[in-house]
Motif scaffolding. Structure first.
Motif, PDB file in Angstrom:
ATOM      1  N   ILE A 144       0.869  -1.516  -0.057  1.00 52.70           N
ATOM      2  CA  ILE A 144       0.050  -0.123   0.012  1.00 52.70           C
ATOM      3  C   ILE A 144       0.868   1.086  -0.064  1.00 52.70           C
ATOM      4  CG2 ILE A 144      -1.761   1.407   1.646  1.00 52.70           C
ATOM      5  CD1 ILE A 144      -2.496  -1.548   2.936  1.00 52.70           C
TER       6      ILE A 144
ATOM      7  N   GLY B  76      -1.966   3.122  10.914  1.00 44.44           N
ATOM      8  CA  GLY B  76      -3.268   2.165  11.246  1.00 44.44           C
ATOM      9  C   GLY B  76      -3.219   1.104  10.278  1.00 44.44           C
ATOM     10  N   GLN B  77      -2.930   1.217   8.967  1.00 48.92           N
ATOM     11  CA  GLN B  77      -3.057   0.422   8.129  1.00 48.92           C
ATOM     12  C   GLN B  77      -2.118  -0.673   8.177  1.00 48.92           C
ATOM     13  OE1 GLN B  77      -3.991   1.440   4.070  1.00 48.92           O
ATOM     14  NE2 GLN B  77      -5.081   3.099   4.531  1.00 48.92           N
TER      15      GLN B  77
ATOM     16  N   LEU C 184      -0.824  -1.574  11.073  1.00 49.61           N
ATOM     17  CA  LEU C 184      -1.328  -2.510  12.254  1.00 49.61           C
ATOM     18  C   LEU C 184      -2.504  -3.282  11.819  1.00 49.61           C
ATOM     19  CD1 LEU C 184      -1.443  -3.076  15.307  1.00 49.61           C
ATOM     20  CD2 LEU C 184      -3.044  -1.068  15.748  1.00 49.61           C
ATOM     21  N   ALA C 185      -3.370  -2.921  11.092  1.00 43.61           N
ATOM     22  CA  ALA C 185      -4.460  -3.912  10.585  1.00 43.61           C
ATOM     23  C   ALA C 185      -3.848  -4.956   9.714  1.00 43.61           C
ATOM     24  CB  ALA C 185      -5.365  -2.953   9.539  1.00 43.61           C
ATOM     25  N   GLU C 186      -2.846  -4.678   9.069  1.00 42.30           N
ATOM     26  CA  GLU C 186      -2.289  -5.899   8.098  1.00 42.30           C
ATOM     27  C   GLU C 186      -1.498  -6.729   8.850  1.00 42.30           C
ATOM     28  OE1 GLU C 186      -2.938  -6.260   4.849  1.00 42.30           O
ATOM     29  OE2 GLU C 186      -4.193  -4.784   5.298  1.00 42.30           O
ATOM     30  N   ARG C 187      -0.943  -6.243   9.889  1.00 43.85           N
ATOM     31  CA  ARG C 187      -0.362  -7.166  11.064  1.00 43.85           C
ATOM     32  C   ARG C 187      -1.283  -7.999  11.661  1.00 43.85           C
ATOM     33  NH1 ARG C 187       3.763  -4.558  15.306  1.00 43.85           N
ATOM     34  NH2 ARG C 187       1.782  -4.559  16.701  1.00 43.85           N
ATOM     35  N   LEU C 188      -2.409  -7.693  12.106  1.00 38.79           N
ATOM     36  CA  LEU C 188      -3.592  -8.263  12.789  1.00 38.79           C
ATOM     37  C   LEU C 188      -4.295  -9.189  11.999  1.00 38.79           C
ATOM     38  CD1 LEU C 188      -5.417  -5.265  14.812  1.00 38.79           C
ATOM     39  CD2 LEU C 188      -3.947  -6.949  15.742  1.00 38.79           C
ATOM     40  N   LYS C 189      -4.013  -8.993  10.725  1.00 37.81           N
ATOM     41  CA  LYS C 189      -4.702 -10.007   9.670  1.00 37.81           C
ATOM     42  C   LYS C 189      -3.848 -10.872   9.309  1.00 37.81           C
ATOM     43  CE  LYS C 189      -6.470  -6.656   6.912  1.00 37.81           C
ATOM     44  NZ  LYS C 189      -7.246  -6.174   5.874  1.00 37.81           N
TER      45      LYS C 189
ATOM     46  N   ASP D 165      -4.482  -7.821  21.602  1.00 33.30           N
ATOM     47  CA  ASP D 165      -4.104  -7.433  20.128  1.00 33.30           C
ATOM     48  C   ASP D 165      -5.421  -6.404  19.726  1.00 33.30           C
ATOM     49  OD1 ASP D 165      -1.915  -8.943  20.027  1.00 33.30           O
ATOM     50  OD2 ASP D 165      -2.806 -10.524  18.618  1.00 33.30           O
TER      51      ASP D 165
ATOM     52  N   GLY E  17      -5.789   8.725  13.754  1.00 35.09           N
ATOM     53  CA  GLY E  17      -5.109   8.128  12.571  1.00 35.09           C
ATOM     54  C   GLY E  17      -5.185   6.792  12.447  1.00 35.09           C
ATOM     55  N   LEU E  18      -4.745   6.305  13.509  1.00 33.70           N
ATOM     56  CA  LEU E  18      -4.828   4.951  13.820  1.00 33.70           C
ATOM     57  C   LEU E  18      -5.924   3.972  13.652  1.00 33.70           C
ATOM     58  CD1 LEU E  18      -2.086   3.104  14.721  1.00 33.70           C
ATOM     59  CD2 LEU E  18      -3.070   2.916  16.826  1.00 33.70           C
ATOM     60  N   ALA E  19      -7.067   4.941  14.098  1.00 38.81           N
ATOM     61  CA  ALA E  19      -8.450   4.272  13.847  1.00 38.81           C
ATOM     62  C   ALA E  19      -8.712   4.325  12.382  1.00 38.81           C
ATOM     63  CB  ALA E  19      -9.470   4.850  14.822  1.00 38.81           C
ATOM     64  N   ALA E  20      -8.444   5.389  11.849  1.00 40.23           N
ATOM     65  CA  ALA E  20      -8.924   5.566  10.452  1.00 40.23           C
ATOM     66  C   ALA E  20      -8.190   4.639   9.606  1.00 40.23           C
ATOM     67  CB  ALA E  20      -8.297   6.922   9.817  1.00 40.23           C
ATOM     68  N   GLY E  21      -6.791   4.293   9.816  1.00 37.93           N
ATOM     69  CA  GLY E  21      -6.164   3.320   9.058  1.00 37.93           C
ATOM     70  C   GLY E  21      -6.719   1.768   9.416  1.00 37.93           C
ATOM     71  N   LEU E  22      -7.186   1.289  10.555  1.00 39.37           N
ATOM     72  CA  LEU E  22      -7.766   0.181  10.894  1.00 39.37           C
ATOM     73  C   LEU E  22      -9.140   0.155  10.159  1.00 39.37           C
ATOM     74  CD1 LEU E  22      -6.731   0.242  14.538  1.00 39.37           C
ATOM     75  CD2 LEU E  22      -6.045  -1.687  13.070  1.00 39.37           C
TER      76      LEU E  22
ATOM     77  N   MET F 158     -10.076   1.508   7.228  1.00 39.27           N
ATOM     78  CA  MET F 158      -9.773   1.021   6.018  1.00 39.27           C
ATOM     79  C   MET F 158      -9.689  -0.145   5.771  1.00 39.27           C
ATOM     80  SD  MET F 158      -7.673   4.647   5.552  1.00 39.27           S
ATOM     81  CE  MET F 158      -7.952   5.913   4.384  1.00 39.27           C
ATOM     82  N   ARG F 159      -8.833  -0.846   6.739  1.00 37.94           N
ATOM     83  CA  ARG F 159      -8.503  -2.307   6.331  1.00 37.94           C
ATOM     84  C   ARG F 159      -9.536  -3.125   7.010  1.00 37.94           C
ATOM     85  NH1 ARG F 159      -5.793  -1.398   2.077  1.00 37.94           N
ATOM     86  NH2 ARG F 159      -5.152  -3.810   2.182  1.00 37.94           N
TER      87      ARG F 159
ATOM     88  N   PHE G 241     -11.567  -3.054  10.081  1.00 31.66           N
ATOM     89  CA  PHE G 241     -11.816  -3.192  11.453  1.00 31.66           C
ATOM     90  C   PHE G 241     -12.704  -2.033  11.606  1.00 31.66           C
ATOM     91  CE2 PHE G 241      -7.745  -5.406  11.058  1.00 31.66           C
ATOM     92  CZ  PHE G 241      -7.901  -6.528  12.048  1.00 31.66           C
TER      93      PHE G 241
END
Lengths: 258, 316
Positions: A51, A116-117, A119-124, B41, B55-60, B62-63, B65
């Motif tokens: 990304i 945040g993205q 972190l999300a990818e790591r969680l996934k 986690d 920002g962290l919440a926005a990124g999460l 978007m993917r 969560f």
């Protein structure tokens, strides 16, 4: 012979100049300073799952022309740049289908969203990397350092920040406005990042450095660039942060780029 | 209210792995400790860094969560305002921002900690749903609605702190987007309809009880959804059928009253007919000032005339 990165970047710069003749709304010089960075990422480094976030949204023409080149933008998309019939303005708008992974333009937002993205990818449990291109100007925003702190403490080693360090904002030299902020790589390192300096107009150097990322922490690549790179009268001249080339200037710029 | 929020999020998180909680050095405690222990986690304390939290919440989001961001209301909405506006609202992401201790909850900590312009500010932001539950049960309903959505953008949910009394049991069912009648038996028309939201609805309930004791037909409509505001609901259920409408808010700029008065002027007066000019709308809210006093929340509300006794007296 396949087109090499130097030829590609010339073509991208010419395209950006063409777009600048359609409307009075192009940030040509901020785009020119990051052409090699964006080119190296999209054409040499990134895998399909990776990304890219253009945190320095005013440099978006560099991203648009590459996305168009890769077929991510529908044909003709950029014919309506800054036109009510089109979708693209002078800052990127979130549109995953078109490869734009965040709305930016207000500085200091991209790194937090990228974290945040990541972190999300790591969680996934995905192996996707998130690349985020910052301007050195937005490293003056406190929010950039909030995000840098959080990303380091979350050990987001799938996050890579690239700084287009062209040393100019809209007015003055960054290193003169806030000399204490420089060198930037030392600041990222102090926040717990692995940070490296590189020459930002040599694709090979950028690609090589991005092949040496370390695990366990986020990585920063501070790319030393020239604002307006490639056109003599635009280089390091603050007026070109916003200014659009006239018809004569356009012709001269095209000649210089070659 | 914060315990109800924590308990609800903990329960939903057991079923939905997309729920992530981000706090900024303030936790709702209670069941949130269980949440943190069970889902390490999906619980992040980013520290005193509210902009990074957004920002962290926005990124999460978007993917894929569904983040909830939590801290004191002032620091959520004011400190991180542009991040709520750009990262969450402009990009229309399903992030719930919980502003705890809104209104005059932090009555001894001074105006730095009092979110009294938050409703007016939040209601002005496109795409941002504004929720203001009035008691623990309604807080849980709101949290369930935020977590259960499969589409939709960001939410600013302003809640009180702790110790709020139960108000909504036996009330009309919680219905997303709509007002709900308070109490078991409701007259669909009458002398007075009180509109309120948030913890101060308990004061509004006191007003209704007092008016009823004086023989008036009085009802209360709770308005947990402030934006987008269900205008038809207010016009057709309230303005058409009650002679007096009383709006009670723990906020400055009387944001709900401003909207209701606007609706009345735009649509209702005419439809009631020229022979029925009796609709009266009264607004009770905080004045446009930083509260200079320190004391209990009740003492501060009393200072501003926002007690059942003072409101009823002012209505005479």
């Amino acid at each position: 012979m396949p087109e090499n990165s130097i030829e590609r970047c010339k073509r991208y710069r010419r395209h950006i100049l063409e777009i600048s003749q359609q409307v009075e709304a192009a940030h040509v010089a901020p785009a020119f300073s990051c052409v090699e960075i964006v080119d190296a990422l999209y054409n040499e480094v990134m895998r399909p799952q990776d990304i890219f976030i253009m945190s320095k949204g005013h440099g978006c023409l560099a991203q648009y022309v590459v996305l168009e080149d890769l077929g991510k933008l529908p044909p003709g998309d950029l014919d309506y740049y800054c036109d009510p019939r089109g979708v693209h303005g002078a800052h990127p708008d979130y549109d995953v289908q078109r490869g734009i992974h965040a709305s930016t333009g207000s500085l200091g937002h991209g790194l937090g969203i990228a974290a945040g993205q990541a972190l999300a990818e790591r969680l996934k449990k995905s192996d996707a990397r998130v690349y985020c291109l910052l301007s050195d100007g937005e490293c003056q925003e406190g929010s950039t350092w909030e995000a840098a702190m959080v990303a380091a403490n979350l050990r987001l080693d799938n996050l890579v920040a690239l700084v287009d360090c062209n040393d100019f904002g809209g007015m003055d030299r960054m290193s003169e406005v806030h000399p204490a902020l420089h060198p930037l790589s030392a600041k990222f390192a102090a926040f717990g990042w692995e940070a490296v300096d590189t020459e930002g107009h040599v694709s090979g150097d950028i690609v090589a450095d991005l092949g040496l990322l370390v695990n366990g922490c986020p990585n920063a690549l501070v790319c030393h660039t020239t604002k307006g790179k490639g056109v003599s009268f635009m280089e390091d001249a603050p007026i070109w942060h916003y200014r659009n080339p006239s018809a004569d200037e356009y012709e001269q710029a095209l000649r210089e780029i070659g | 209210m914060r315990n109800a929020l924590a308990q609800t999020l903990y329960e939903i998180a057991k079923r939905d792995p997309r729920i992530v909680v981000i706090v900024a050095d303030i936790s709702p405690a209670g069941a949130m400790d269980d949440f943190r222990r069970e889902f390490p986690d999906r619980f992040y304390n980013v520290g005193v860094a509210e902009q990074a939290a957004m920002g962290l919440a926005a990124g999460l989001a978007m993917r894929g969560f569904k983040p909830f961001v939590y801290s004191i209301a002032t620091f959520m909405l004011y400190r991180a305002f542009e991040f709520i506006r750009v990262d969450l609202a402009y990009q229309d992401l399903p992030v719930t921002v919980v502003g705890m201790g809104a209104g005059l909850s932090y009555s001894t900590l001074g105006a730095t900690h009092q979110a009294v312009e938050d409703v007016a500010v939040a209601m002005a932001v496109p795409n941002l749903t504004v929720l203001a539950p009035c008691d623990p049960a309604e807080t849980a309903e709101c949290a369930r609605w935020c977590a259960g959505r499969e589409s939709g953008g960001p939410v600013y949910m302003r809640i009180g702190k702790a110790g709020e009394l139960s108000l909504t049991e036996n009330s009309e069912e919680f219905s997303p987007g709509r007002m709900r009648w308070w109490g078991p038996e409701v007259h669909a028309c009458g002398d007075v309809c009180v509109l309120s939201y948030g913890p101060i609805a308990s004061v509004a309930a006191g007003v209704v009880r007092e008016l009823r004791s004086r023989g008036l037909v009085a009802e209360m409509a709770l308005q947990p959804f402030l934006a987008p505001l269900h205008e038809t609901n207010i016009i057709e259920k309230v303005l058409h059928y009650f002679d007096h409408v009383v709006i009670i808010e723990e906020a400055i700029n009387a944001p709900l009253a401003a909207r209701v008065k606007g609706l009345a002027v735009d649509t209702c007066m005419g439809s009631r007919g020229e022979d029925d000019p009796s609709l009266v709308i009264r607004s009770f809210a905080l004045p446009r000032e930083f509260c200079p006093l320190h004391g209990t929340r009740e003492e501060l509300l009393d200072h501003y005339g926002l007690t059942a006794e003072k409101i009823v007296a002012a209505l005479r």
